[in-house]
Design a protein around this motif. Structure first.
Motif, PDB file in Angstrom:
ATOM      1  N   ARG A  58     -81.050 -78.640  21.954  1.00 61.40           N
ATOM      2  CA  ARG A  58     -81.936 -78.643  23.117  1.00 61.40           C
ATOM      3  C   ARG A  58     -81.739 -79.902  23.968  1.00 61.40           C
ATOM      4  O   ARG A  58     -81.563 -79.820  25.189  1.00 61.40           O
ATOM      5  CB  ARG A  58     -83.392 -78.538  22.637  1.00 61.40           C
ATOM      6  N   GLY A  67     -78.100 -80.128  25.270  1.00 63.91           N
ATOM      7  CA  GLY A  67     -77.905 -79.170  26.350  1.00 63.91           C
ATOM      8  C   GLY A  67     -78.466 -79.657  27.667  1.00 63.91           C
ATOM      9  O   GLY A  67     -77.859 -79.476  28.731  1.00 63.91           O
ATOM     10  N   LEU A  68     -79.629 -80.312  27.623  1.00 61.62           N
ATOM     11  CA  LEU A  68     -80.203 -80.853  28.853  1.00 61.62           C
ATOM     12  C   LEU A  68     -79.290 -81.926  29.436  1.00 61.62           C
ATOM     13  O   LEU A  68     -79.046 -81.965  30.648  1.00 61.62           O
ATOM     14  CB  LEU A  68     -81.594 -81.414  28.580  1.00 61.62           C
ATOM     15  N   ARG A 127     -76.023 -82.286  29.017  1.00 56.78           N
ATOM     16  CA  ARG A 127     -74.806 -81.661  29.560  1.00 56.78           C
ATOM     17  C   ARG A 127     -75.099 -80.979  30.900  1.00 56.78           C
ATOM     18  O   ARG A 127     -74.260 -80.987  31.817  1.00 56.78           O
ATOM     19  CB  ARG A 127     -74.236 -80.660  28.565  1.00 56.78           C
ATOM     20  N   HIS A 128     -76.283 -80.386  31.011  1.00 51.14           N
ATOM     21  CA  HIS A 128     -76.670 -79.727  32.261  1.00 51.14           C
ATOM     22  C   HIS A 128     -76.748 -80.752  33.396  1.00 51.14           C
ATOM     23  O   HIS A 128     -76.195 -80.538  34.488  1.00 51.14           O
ATOM     24  CB  HIS A 128     -78.016 -79.032  32.073  1.00 51.14           C
ATOM     25  N   LEU A 129     -77.407 -81.878  33.147  1.00 51.53           N
ATOM     26  CA  LEU A 129     -77.525 -82.908  34.173  1.00 51.53           C
ATOM     27  C   LEU A 129     -76.165 -83.505  34.517  1.00 51.53           C
ATOM     28  O   LEU A 129     -75.859 -83.761  35.687  1.00 51.53           O
ATOM     29  CB  LEU A 129     -78.473 -84.017  33.706  1.00 51.53           C
ATOM     30  N   SER A 130     -75.340 -83.752  33.502  1.00 52.39           N
ATOM     31  CA  SER A 130     -74.006 -84.293  33.740  1.00 52.39           C
ATOM     32  C   SER A 130     -73.186 -83.350  34.616  1.00 52.39           C
ATOM     33  O   SER A 130     -72.486 -83.793  35.538  1.00 52.39           O
ATOM     34  CB  SER A 130     -73.275 -84.527  32.417  1.00 52.39           C
ATOM     35  N   GLY A 131     -73.270 -82.072  34.315  1.00 55.13           N
ATOM     36  CA  GLY A 131     -72.532 -81.091  35.104  1.00 55.13           C
ATOM     37  C   GLY A 131     -72.993 -81.053  36.547  1.00 55.13           C
ATOM     38  O   GLY A 131     -72.176 -80.947  37.471  1.00 55.13           O
ATOM     39  N   GLU A 132     -74.311 -81.150  36.778  1.00 57.85           N
ATOM     40  CA  GLU A 132     -74.833 -81.173  38.142  1.00 57.85           C
ATOM     41  C   GLU A 132     -74.284 -82.349  38.944  1.00 57.85           C
ATOM     42  O   GLU A 132     -74.023 -82.233  40.142  1.00 57.85           O
ATOM     43  CB  GLU A 132     -76.356 -81.259  38.125  1.00 57.85           C
ATOM     44  N   TYR A 177     -82.449 -87.870  35.268  1.00 60.07           N
ATOM     45  CA  TYR A 177     -83.377 -87.467  34.201  1.00 60.07           C
ATOM     46  C   TYR A 177     -84.786 -87.987  34.470  1.00 60.07           C
ATOM     47  O   TYR A 177     -85.781 -87.274  34.298  1.00 60.07           O
ATOM     48  CB  TYR A 177     -82.818 -87.994  32.889  1.00 60.07           C
ATOM     49  N   ASP A 204     -87.846 -75.910  30.944  1.00 55.05           N
ATOM     50  CA  ASP A 204     -88.221 -74.763  31.788  1.00 55.05           C
ATOM     51  C   ASP A 204     -88.788 -73.615  30.948  1.00 55.05           C
ATOM     52  O   ASP A 204     -88.389 -73.433  29.808  1.00 55.05           O
ATOM     53  CB  ASP A 204     -86.996 -74.271  32.558  1.00 55.05           C
TER      54      ASP A 204
END
Length: 432
Positions: free
Chosen positions: A349, A352-353, A355-360, A424, A432
């Motif tokens: 969890r 994943g958050l 990695r999501h922010l890094s990708g953005e 972050y 979410d």
């Protein structure tokens, strides 16, 4: 903040922070300049929405936070944590050793220091002093000699032909640094040297006698950009003042809309079980005074902690010490640290958050897992996760020579992690 400005500030912070007390003093100065209000743990607190605050404990640990414009019970807390201490040599209370014409200082190894690199360096001393003034009042102050005042000389290879293959270090016998020749200074003791330095630094100091001291030895070589293209940073105390710097900068640069907090604990290198450590009550105390009762539990359920502590970059001379698929490379982005035995607190969890922010943001991201036949280090992450019951991620910048007197990291990674951490702190919703 753009990359070069960020790195210039980082190098300056590292050079001006030879001890945890100096690091916390410098971070407090940054927060003061940004309009944060300093709180005293002994006073009643009245926290207003949309304001910045910080509290210092023991001069060596600090918690800074934005209250945000939303209730933590509804929004949750966006937290990060790092530590202010680094492995080093610390001067003993009665340190004088007069031996073979030299005045040496007895020292104690603090934390898991890599000792060989301490030899033949130009060393200085800094730390905290408690003294009594002419009115009999007790005062605390910081001291920093700033110039080279000590050396731990190696034994010449002519006297130990096996030095390059089998020399070992006895901490009691081999580490006391040389500071003076006793024939020239027969009556000088360490407290006299401290008093002289304090009076030189603070001409108006009202000093009757020194009561206690906590003094660290440190390398006087300045932090630097190195490499043919300036692609590396070398300095003492990258672990973990680099994370302290980027944490403060990310908090100050964030928009302040969400409840966000950065905790900088002391004593991580010796287990964290102190009043200022991650196993102590500092963070819990601040959260309880911010939000109490049922709302605090609701807030924690909506919150996350990023434990930011440097990771092991793969060493090109020792690749056999790394898992083939999990050897982070410098300047290839921040490193998520994973250990299924919970030496790191990362979960799918929290990872994943990140990695999501890094990708953005277009920031590359790496993973470190220790070899299955080796033991794994740890951080304040699992301690904080267990202590307050919060979802936690262990992440950090890849570095070489961890716990050496001089460490090495990429010149882009800290800025990359700063960008993700700032984003972050500003998230409307963590889960979410």
């Amino acid at each position: 903040m753009e990359l070069n400005t960020f790195n210039e500030g980082l190098l300056e912070f590292l050079g001006q922070s030879p001890t945890p007390w100096h690091a916390v003093g410098n971070m407090a100065g940054m927060l003061d300049a940004a309009g944060f209000q300093r709180l005293d743990e002994g006073d009643p607190w009245s926290l207003a929405p949309g304001q910045g605050y910080y509290v210092v404990r023991n001069g060596s640990a600090l918690v800074a936070f934005h209250t945000g414009r939303r209730s933590p019970a509804e929004a949750g807390w966006r937290m990060m944590g790092a530590h202010t201490d680094s492995p080093c040599l610390r001067v003993k209370p009665n340190p004088e050793i007069r031996r073979n014409g030299c005045l040496q200082l007895g020292v104690e190894v603090y934390g898991g220091a890599l000792l060989n690199p301490w030899f033949d360096r130009d060393l200085s001393m800094a730390g905290r002093v408690t003294y009594e003034d002419d009115q009999g009042r007790r005062r605390d102050t910081l001291v920093d000699f700033r110039r080279p005042v000590a050396v731990i000389p190696s034994l010449a290879i002519h006297l130990d032909r096996d030095a390059n293959s089998s020399r070992s270090i006895n901490n009691q016998q081999h580490l006391p640094p040389v500071t003076l020749l006793t024939a020239e200074h027969p009556d000088t003791d360490f407290e006299q040297l401290l008093a002289q330095q304090l009076r030189a630094d603070q001409p108006g100091i009202n000093l009757r006698r020194i009561l206690e001291h906590e003094i660290c030895l440190y390398d006087t070589q300045a932090p630097a950009r190195v490499g043919m293209a300036g692609e590396f940073i070398t300095s003492a105390r990258l672990d973990n003042l680099l994370s302290c710097w980027l944490g403060v900068q990310a908090l100050l640069a964030s928009d302040g809309a969400q409840p966000a907090l950065a905790v900088f604990n002391d004593h991580e290198e010796v287990g964290s079980m102190t009043a200022e450590g991650a196993q102590g009550p500092l963070l819990e105390s601040v959260l309880q005074r911010w939000v109490g009762g049922e709302d605090r539990h609701r807030a924690l359920a909506r919150s996350m902690m990023m434990s930011v502590d440097n990771a092991h970059a793969i060493h090109p001379n020792y690749p056999e010490y790394y898992d083939d698929a999990h050897g982070p490379v410098m300047n290839e982005g921040p490193v998520i640290k994973i250990n299924r035995n919970q030496r790191y607190a990362s979960s799918t969890r929290t990872s994943g958050l990140f990695r999501h922010l890094s990708g953005e943001l277009g920031v590359p991201c790496q993973t470190f897992v220790v070899r299955s036949d080796m033991g794994c280090g740890s951080t304040i992450g699992p301690l904080t996760a267990a202590g307050i019951g919060i979802s936690t991620l262990d992440v950090g910048v890849p570095q070489l020579a961890m716990h050496s007197i001089r460490e090495m990291a990429g010149s882009r990674d800290a800025h990359s992690l700063y960008r993700v951490l700032r984003r972050y702190f500003e998230l409307d919703s963590l889960w979410d």
